[in-house]
Design a protein around this motif. Structure first.
Motif, mmCIF file in Angstrom:
data_model
loop_
_atom_site.group_PDB
_atom_site.id
_atom_site.type_symbol
_atom_site.label_atom_id
_atom_site.label_comp_id
_atom_site.label_asym_id
_atom_site.label_seq_id
_atom_site.Cartn_x
_atom_site.Cartn_y
_atom_site.Cartn_z
ATOM 1 N N GLY A 154 9.670 -46.862 -88.218
ATOM 2 C CA GLY A 154 9.048 -48.167 -88.397
ATOM 3 C C GLY A 154 9.444 -48.762 -89.739
ATOM 4 O O GLY A 154 9.871 -48.054 -90.655
ATOM 5 N N ALA A 155 9.311 -50.051 -89.873
ATOM 6 C CA ALA A 155 9.703 -50.739 -91.105
ATOM 7 C C ALA A 155 8.943 -50.214 -92.316
ATOM 8 O O ALA A 155 9.486 -50.146 -93.423
ATOM 9 C CB ALA A 155 9.491 -52.237 -90.953
ATOM 10 N N ASN A 156 7.686 -49.854 -92.144
ATOM 11 C CA ASN A 156 6.882 -49.377 -93.264
ATOM 12 C C ASN A 156 6.704 -47.867 -93.263
ATOM 13 O O ASN A 156 5.895 -47.339 -94.018
ATOM 14 C CB ASN A 156 5.503 -50.054 -93.247
ATOM 15 N N ASP A 157 7.418 -47.169 -92.429
ATOM 16 C CA ASP A 157 7.288 -45.726 -92.327
ATOM 17 C C ASP A 157 8.029 -45.061 -93.485
ATOM 18 O O ASP A 157 9.238 -45.174 -93.600
ATOM 19 C CB ASP A 157 7.854 -45.248 -90.993
ATOM 20 N N SER A 158 7.279 -44.357 -94.336
ATOM 21 C CA SER A 158 7.919 -43.701 -95.474
ATOM 22 C C SER A 158 8.079 -42.197 -95.249
ATOM 23 O O SER A 158 8.503 -41.487 -96.140
ATOM 24 C CB SER A 158 7.122 -43.957 -96.746
ATOM 25 N N ASN A 159 7.713 -41.703 -94.079
ATOM 26 C CA ASN A 159 7.861 -40.280 -93.779
ATOM 27 C C ASN A 159 9.163 -40.027 -93.041
ATOM 28 O O ASN A 159 9.181 -39.562 -91.916
ATOM 29 C CB ASN A 159 6.675 -39.784 -92.942
ATOM 30 N N CYS A 160 10.248 -40.348 -93.688
ATOM 31 C CA CYS A 160 11.560 -40.260 -93.047
ATOM 32 C C CYS A 160 12.559 -39.620 -93.994
ATOM 33 O O CYS A 160 12.329 -39.514 -95.186
ATOM 34 C CB CYS A 160 12.084 -41.649 -92.709
ATOM 35 N N VAL A 161 13.669 -39.251 -93.433
ATOM 36 C CA VAL A 161 14.811 -38.915 -94.266
ATOM 37 C C VAL A 161 15.735 -40.127 -94.232
ATOM 38 O O VAL A 161 15.747 -40.900 -93.275
ATOM 39 C CB VAL A 161 15.556 -37.646 -93.787
ATOM 40 N N GLU A 162 16.473 -40.290 -95.290
ATOM 41 C CA GLU A 162 17.460 -41.364 -95.374
ATOM 42 C C GLU A 162 18.832 -40.716 -95.539
ATOM 43 O O GLU A 162 18.958 -39.672 -96.165
ATOM 44 C CB GLU A 162 17.167 -42.271 -96.561
ATOM 45 N N VAL A 163 19.833 -41.355 -94.980
ATOM 46 C CA VAL A 163 21.197 -40.841 -95.009
ATOM 47 C C VAL A 163 22.101 -41.887 -95.636
ATOM 48 O O VAL A 163 21.948 -43.085 -95.380
ATOM 49 C CB VAL A 163 21.684 -40.507 -93.578
ATOM 50 N N ALA A 164 23.043 -41.421 -96.447
ATOM 51 C CA ALA A 164 24.029 -42.320 -97.052
ATOM 52 C C ALA A 164 25.414 -41.709 -96.872
ATOM 53 O O ALA A 164 25.615 -40.520 -97.114
ATOM 54 C CB ALA A 164 23.746 -42.521 -98.536
ATOM 55 N N GLY A 165 26.347 -42.523 -96.425
ATOM 56 C CA GLY A 165 27.726 -42.071 -96.300
ATOM 57 C C GLY A 165 28.441 -42.200 -97.628
ATOM 58 O O GLY A 165 28.420 -43.259 -98.248
ATOM 59 N N SER B 261 12.599 -40.125 -97.991
ATOM 60 C CA SER B 261 12.301 -41.524 -98.310
ATOM 61 C C SER B 261 11.069 -41.675 -99.200
ATOM 62 O O SER B 261 10.934 -42.674 -99.886
ATOM 63 C CB SER B 261 12.132 -42.343 -97.024
ATOM 64 N N LYS B 262 10.176 -40.680 -99.218
ATOM 65 C CA LYS B 262 8.994 -40.748 -100.075
ATOM 66 C C LYS B 262 9.346 -40.460 -101.533
ATOM 67 O O LYS B 262 8.573 -40.771 -102.426
ATOM 68 C CB LYS B 262 7.931 -39.739 -99.619
ATOM 69 N N ASP B 263 10.495 -39.849 -101.772
ATOM 70 C CA ASP B 263 10.897 -39.449 -103.119
ATOM 71 C C ASP B 263 12.354 -39.831 -103.361
ATOM 72 O O ASP B 263 13.224 -38.976 -103.486
ATOM 73 C CB ASP B 263 10.694 -37.936 -103.270
ATOM 74 N N PRO B 264 12.653 -41.129 -103.423
ATOM 75 C CA PRO B 264 14.049 -41.561 -103.525
ATOM 76 C C PRO B 264 14.766 -41.096 -104.792
ATOM 77 O O PRO B 264 15.988 -41.047 -104.817
ATOM 78 C CB PRO B 264 13.972 -43.085 -103.454
ATOM 79 N N ASP B 265 14.017 -40.754 -105.835
ATOM 80 C CA ASP B 265 14.650 -40.255 -107.057
ATOM 81 C C ASP B 265 14.670 -38.727 -107.109
ATOM 82 O O ASP B 265 15.097 -38.143 -108.102
ATOM 83 C CB ASP B 265 13.923 -40.803 -108.288
ATOM 84 N N GLY B 266 14.197 -38.103 -106.038
ATOM 85 C CA GLY B 266 14.147 -36.641 -105.975
ATOM 86 C C GLY B 266 15.484 -36.050 -105.575
ATOM 87 O O GLY B 266 16.524 -36.716 -105.630
#
Length: 64
Positions: free
Chosen positions: A18-29, A39-44
């Protein structure tokens, strides 16, 4: 991010999140790998995977 990768990093979440869902993983190529973070700890911490390892992981998930 590794200092050798000078391009800006574009993080993305699953389209099923969801747009406001922060319980996710994010991936970057990156140029030679894929980075994954919480996603909850972007500086982690960031995990780095080769493209082959990531593709194998996703293929295994699809078989479940």
């Amino acid at each position: 991010m590794p200092p050798s990768d000078s391009a800006p990093v574009r993080w993305r979440k699953s389209s099923r999140s969801g747009a406001n869902d922060s319980n996710c993983v994010e991936v970057a190529g990156l140029s030679d790998a894929l980075a994954v973070r919480d996603s909850k700890d972007p500086d982690g911490p960031t995990l780095l995977f080769t493209r082959h390892a990531w593709s194998s992981f996703v293929a295994d998930l699809r078989r479940c």
